[in-house]
Design an enzyme around this catalytic site. Structure first.
Site, PDB file in Angstrom:
ATOM      1  N   HIS A 698       0.806  -1.223   0.000  1.00  0.00           N
ATOM      2  CA  HIS A 698       0.000   0.000   0.000  1.00  0.00           C
ATOM      3  C   HIS A 698       0.834   1.267   0.000  1.00  0.00           C
ATOM      4  O   HIS A 698       0.299   2.362  -0.028  1.00  0.00           O
ATOM      5  CB  HIS A 698      -0.970  -0.011   1.179  1.00  0.00           C
ATOM      6  CG  HIS A 698      -1.895  -1.191   1.123  1.00  0.00           C
ATOM      7  ND1 HIS A 698      -1.578  -2.396   1.708  1.00  0.00           N
ATOM      8  CD2 HIS A 698      -3.067  -1.375   0.490  1.00  0.00           C
ATOM      9  CE1 HIS A 698      -2.552  -3.255   1.448  1.00  0.00           C
ATOM     10  NE2 HIS A 698      -3.463  -2.658   0.723  1.00  0.00           N
ATOM     11  N   CYS A 730      -0.427  -8.098  -1.089  1.00  0.00           N
ATOM     12  CA  CYS A 730      -1.636  -7.971  -1.904  1.00  0.00           C
ATOM     13  C   CYS A 730      -1.236  -7.752  -3.355  1.00  0.00           C
ATOM     14  O   CYS A 730      -0.043  -7.738  -3.674  1.00  0.00           O
ATOM     15  CB  CYS A 730      -2.500  -6.816  -1.381  1.00  0.00           C
ATOM     16  SG  CYS A 730      -4.215  -6.864  -1.965  1.00  0.00           S
TER      17      CYS A 730
END
Ligand code: GLN
Ligand code: ZN
Length: 765
Positions: A698, A730
Site C-alpha cells: 500500500h 496484496c
C-alpha cells in the site's frame, strides 16, 4: 402515520460532490467556491426530499468527507501528529489531513462501517482533549430553516456507537471517557433544544451487534442523562442493519422514539415487538423499506407489515422510513438508460425508495384503496421479473438444491496431496510468487478505454494485453520469481470482470455509492440466475504459460467475494446466490485445469467482511460461504494446487475458518501486523501452505532486503519452512513499475538469503 428518512446520499446524481472535493484538493477551486458548491448540493438534496413529500427530513447527514470524522472534529479529537492544529474549531486543511494524510503526517485509520462497504475514519480518543469546537447539527438545522423554510431532524452518531468505534483507550478507561463525552453531547442537545428543534436522531447501530448486558446498562445511563439534560427535545434513538440485541431494555430507554430495522432484522425485531409490545408513549420509526439494496419493495408485503405493526403501535405513533441511511444506494434509477425495462422497472434507489415511503404513508392515511393501482402495477413488475428467463435459467436452481446436499472436498487429505504437488511442481523451499495483478499503468488504462469506446477492435485489445503479459513474464523471470502470474491486465476490477463474463449480471451507468471519502464504487448487479457461459480466464493464463517453463498460477475471484461486492437479488437467499456463483466458478477452475493450468488461485478477500454483525448468525454464514469455496475448488486432481488470497490482518479469530477452506496455499495480508500474527501460530498449528505477505504494497516505499529477511525468519520460527511461501501482501495493480520491480527483486533476494542460511544451519520449526 408520518414519513421519515435517516439520511440521503451525499454524492449527487452525477457524483458532483466527489468532483467538488477533488477540485478543491487539487487547488482548482478555493475554499469559498468549495463551500458554496457543497452548500448547493446539500440544499438541493433537502429540496428533493421535500418534493417527494417526506415529513421528517434529516440534516447533518451531509459531510465534507465522513460523518464519523465530523463527530471527531466536533469534539476536538485531532491527534497530536497534525501539527497545524492549534485548538478551537478545526480548519479544513487539518480536517483533510486527518482524512487523507499529507506529506508529513499519516492519515487516520479507516475501516468498514458495520457490514456495509462504506468506510469511516476511526476516531482516536484522547480524553483531556475533549471540547466542543462547533455544533454542526445545529448549523445544519438553521441552514435548512433559513434557506428553505424546512423544519428538519438533525442527525448525529450517538455516544455509545461513537465510543465503540473509536480507538486509543483500554476497556477500563471507558467510564472516564463516557463522563467526559457526556457534557459535549449535553451541550449539543441543549443548544438544539433552545433553538426549538423538535426531534434529533441519535444513531446507535452498535446496539444491533452482540453487546453485553453491562454495555446495555451503560447505554441506559447515557440516555437517562441526555434526556434529563434536554427534557423538551425528542430523541429518536436510531438503530439499523439488524435487530437490536436487547429489545426489552432498548424500548425502555429514556428517549421519545426508537428506530428499528424491519428489513435486515431476520424477522427478530418484529417477533420481539409482537412478543413484548412497544411503549405507548414512544414513536416507532419503522424501517420497512430496505435502505441497503436496490430493489423495488413488494408493496403488498409492506402493507401487511404495516398492518402487523399497527396491532401493537398506534398509527399516529409510527414513522415509516427506510431501514437505514440511503447513503448505501445510488441516487436515482432515472439516469439508467441502458437497462432492459424488465430490470429497470424492478429497481428502486434512494429517490424511488422515498417515493415508496410516501406512497405507503398516503395509503395508510387515506385508505389503501387510494394506492390500489400503484400496488397492482408493483405486483405486476415483480411478477414479470420473477417469471423472466433470467430468473429461471435452465437447471441452475435445481443444481443449487443438489449441491447443498453434496459434501464438497478434495479427494486426498492435505498432507498427502501436498506431497504429491511438491513432487509435481519441484519448487525450491520458500517459493516466491505474487498475488496476481501487476501495475495498471496509464497505458493499460488507456488501452482499455480505447477498446471500450470502440476505437480498438477486440483483436487489437487482445494483442495489447498479450504484449503486456509477455513483457511481465520476462520481468518476472528476470526477477527470479518461482511461480509467475499473467498480471490481470485485462481486468478493471476483480469482480466486475467476472460479472461481465457470467450470465445473470447487469451493470449500472450511474449506480455509484460512496465507499470512502470521494471514492465511489459501482457494484455489479446480480439480477438473474448465475451461469457459466464460456471460460473467462483461460486464454490469458494459457498464453502466459506458453511463454515460460516456470509455473504460471491461474487467477480468479471466489464466489463469496463476488457476492459480497455486488448488489444481490433479494428474491432468493444470499446463500443460494453464492452457490450459483460457486457452481459457475467450479466450471472455470475445471476449464483452467484441463487447459494445463495446474496451480490456481481463487481470491476471497471479502469472505470475512460478509460476517453477520451478531455472533449467533456467524456459523450459518460461514457454513455456506466455506462450502461455496470448496465447491468451486475441490473438483481438481490431487496434483493441482489451489491457492487463495485474503486481505486480512486479525488472523487469530479466523484461523479455523481459513483452514476449513482447505486451500493448499493461502496468502494473507499481514505485513503490517506480522508480530501479532506469528503469535497466532504459536498458539495453534496451521499445517497448510501459507504466504504471510512480507511487504506492504500500500506504500510506494521499496522495502530493504534485510527487513524482509527478518520478516521471513520470524515467520519460519513458528511455521514449517516447507509450508512457507514468499509474497507481497496484496496485488500490485495500484503500484508503479519501478518500485514494483525493485521491491520484488529485494523480496527474491531475501528468500535466497534465508534459504542459504537455513541450509547452512537448519533452524526453524
Ligand atoms: N488477485 C488480486 C490482485 O492481485 C487480488 C486483489 C485483492 O486481494 N483485493 O489484484
Ligand atoms: Zn489482497
Amino acid at each position: 402515520m408520518k414519513s421519515s428518512s435517516l439520511g440521503y446520499p451525499r454524492i449527487g446524481e452525477d457524483r458532483e460532490w466527489k468532483r467538488t472535493l477533488e477540485a478543491y484538493w487539487s487547488g482548482k477551486i478555493d475554499e469559498a467556491e468549495f463551500t458554496a458548491q457543497l452548500k448547493a448540493i446539500r440544499l438541493g438534496n433537502l429540496q428533493k426530499q421535500k418534493q417527494r413529500g417526506i415529513d421528517i427530513i434529516p440534516v447533518n447527514d451531509f459531510t465534507f468527507y465522513d460523518q464519523m470524522l465530523d463527530m471527531s472534529v466536533m469534539f476536538g479529537l485531532v491527534p497530536d501528529r497534525y501539527s497545524a492544529y492549534e485548538g478551537g474549531s478545526v480548519p479544513l486543511s487539518v480536517y483533510y489531513s486527518m482524512a487523507r494524510g499529507n506529506n508529513d503526517e499519516v492519515a487516520s485509520e479507516m475501516t468498514k462501517w458495520f457490514n456495509t462497504n462504506y468506510h469511516y475514519i476511526v476516531p482516536e480518543l484522547k480524553v483531556p482533549q475533549l471540547t466542543l469546537t462547533e455544533n454542526k447539527p445545529l448549523a445544519a438545522y438553521r441552514e435548512a430553516k433559513e434557506m428553505l423554510g424546512i423544519e428538519t431532524k438533525p442527525v448525529l452518531i450517538g455516544p455509545y456507537t461513537f465510543i465503540s468505534l473509536s480507538k486509543g483507550f483500554n476497556k477500563q478507561e471507558i467510564p472516564g471517557i463516557i463522563l467526559s463525552l457526556l457534557p459535549l453531547y449535553t451541550q449539543i442537545l441543549q443548544e438544539l433544544e433552545q433553538e426549538g428543534v423538535k426531534w434529533v436522531q441519535m444513531d446507535e447501530p452498535s446496539l444491533v451487534s452482540s453487546i453485553s448486558k453491562d454495555d446495555m446498562q451503560t447505554v441506559t445511563y447515557l440516555y437517562e442523562k441526555l434526556n434529563e439534560a434536554a427534557p423538551n427535545l425528542n430523541i429518536m434513538l436510531q438503530t439499523y442493519f439488524d435487530s437490536v440485541e436487547h429489545y426489552q431494555e432498548v424500548i425502555e430507554l429514556k428517549v421519545q422514539g426508537i428506530g428499528l430495522d424491519f428489513a435486515h432484522d431476520k424477522g427478530r425485531n418484529l417477533s420481539n415487538l409482537e412478543a413484548f409490545g412497544f411503549p405507548k408513549d414512544k414513536v416507532l420509526a419503522a424501517g420497512v423499506i430496505d435502505g441497503k439494496n436496490i430493489w423495488l419493495s413488494d408493496l403488498s408485503k409492506k402493507i401487511q407489515l404495516i398492518e402487523t405493526l399497527k396491532k401493537k403501535v398506534s398509527e399516529d405513533q409510527i414513522w415509516l422510513q427506510p431501514s437505514c441511511s440511503l447513503l448505501h444506494v445510488p441516487v436515482t434509477v432515472h439516469n439508467e438508460t441502458a437497462l432492459s425495462k424488465e430490470v429497470k422497472d424492478a429497481l428502486a434507489f434512494a429517490d424511488e425508495k422515498l417515493e415508496e415511503i410516501t406512497l405507503l404513508v398516503k395509503g395508510n392515511n387515506q385508505g389503501f384503496e387510494a394506492i390500489e393501482e400503484k400496488v397492482a402495477a408493483n405486483k405486476f413488475t415483480i411478477q414479470t421479473l420473477a417469471s423472466s428467463n433470467a430468473r429461471n435459467h435452465g437447471s441452475v436452481q435445481s443444481n443449487v438444491e443438489k449441491v447443498k446436499t453434496r459434501t464438497a472436498g478434495r479427494q486426498l487429505p492435505f498432507k498427502e496431496r501436498y506431497q504429491k504437488q511438491q513432487g509435481f511442481f519441484k519448487l525450491p523451499f520458500l517459493p516466491s510468487t505474487t498475488i496476481g495483478s501487476f501495475p495498471q499503468t496509464f497505458e493499460v488504462k488507456q488501452a482499455r478505454g480505447k477498446f471500450k469506446r470502440g476505437e480498438w477492435t477486440a483483436q487489437q485489445y487482445e494483442t495489447f494485453v498479450n504484449e503486456e503479459i509477455g513483457r511481465w513474464i520476462e520481468i518476472q523471470e528476470e526477477i527470479g520469481l518461482d511461480v509467475l502470474v499473467h498480471g490481470e491486465f485485462e481486468r478493471t476490477d476483480m469482480v466486475e470482470y467476472f460479472g461481465h463474463k457470467l450470465g445473470g449480471f447487469v451493470f449500472l451507468e450511474k449506480g455509484w455509492v460512496q465507499s470512502y471519502g470521494s471514492r465511489c464504487v459501482k457494484p455489479p448487479v446480480i439480477y438473474g440466475d448465475i451461469h457459466f457461459i464460456e471460460p473467462m480466464t483461460v486464454r490469458e493464463s494459457v498464453f502466459a504459460q506458453s511463454l515460460t517453463k516456470k509455473t504460471v498460477k491461474g487467477m480468479l475471484t471466489g464466489p463469496v467475494t463476488i457476492l459480497n461486492w455486488s448488489f444481490v437479488r433479494d428474491d432468493i437467499s444470499r446463500e443460494n446466490v453464492c452457490y450459483q456463483l460457486a457452481l459457475a466458478l467450479e466450471k472455470e477452475v475445471i476449464a483452467l485445469e484441463s487447459a494445463g493450468i495446474k496451480m490456481i488461485q481463487v481470491d476471497e478477500p471479502a469472505l470475512r467482511e460478509g460476517l453477520p454483525l451478531k455472533k449467533s448468525d456467524r456459523d450459518e454464514y460461514l457454513n455456506w460461504a466455506v462450502n461455496s469455496f470448496l465447491i468451486s475448488t475441490s473438483s481438481v486432481e490431487d496434483t493441482t494446487q489451489i491457492h487463495t488470497h485474503m486481505c486480512y490482518c486479525d488472523f487469530n479469530s479466523f484461523m479455523d475458518v481459513i483452514s476449513s477452506l482447505d486451500a493448499d496455499v493461502i496468502s494473507i495480508e499481514t505485513s503490517r501486523s506480522h508480530g501479532e500474527l506469528a503469535s497466532a501460530f504459536e498458539a495453534k498449528t496451521y499445517e497448510k501452505g501459507i504466504g504471510l505477505g512480507v511487504y506492504d504494497i500500500h506504500s510506494p516505499r521499496v522495502p530493504a532486503v534485510e527487513e524482509m529477511v527478518d520478516m521471513i525468519e520470524r515467520g519460519i520460527k513458528v511455521l514449517d519452512k516447507d509450508q512457507f511461501w514468499i509474497n507481497p501482501d496484496c496485488g500490485l495493480k495500484t503500484r508503479g513499475l519501478p518500485e514494483t520491480v525493485a521491491s520484488l527483486k529485494n523480496m527474491v533476494e531475501a528468500a535466497k538469503i534465508v534459504r542459504e542460511n537455513l541450509l547452512a544451519k537448519p533452524t526453524g520449526k
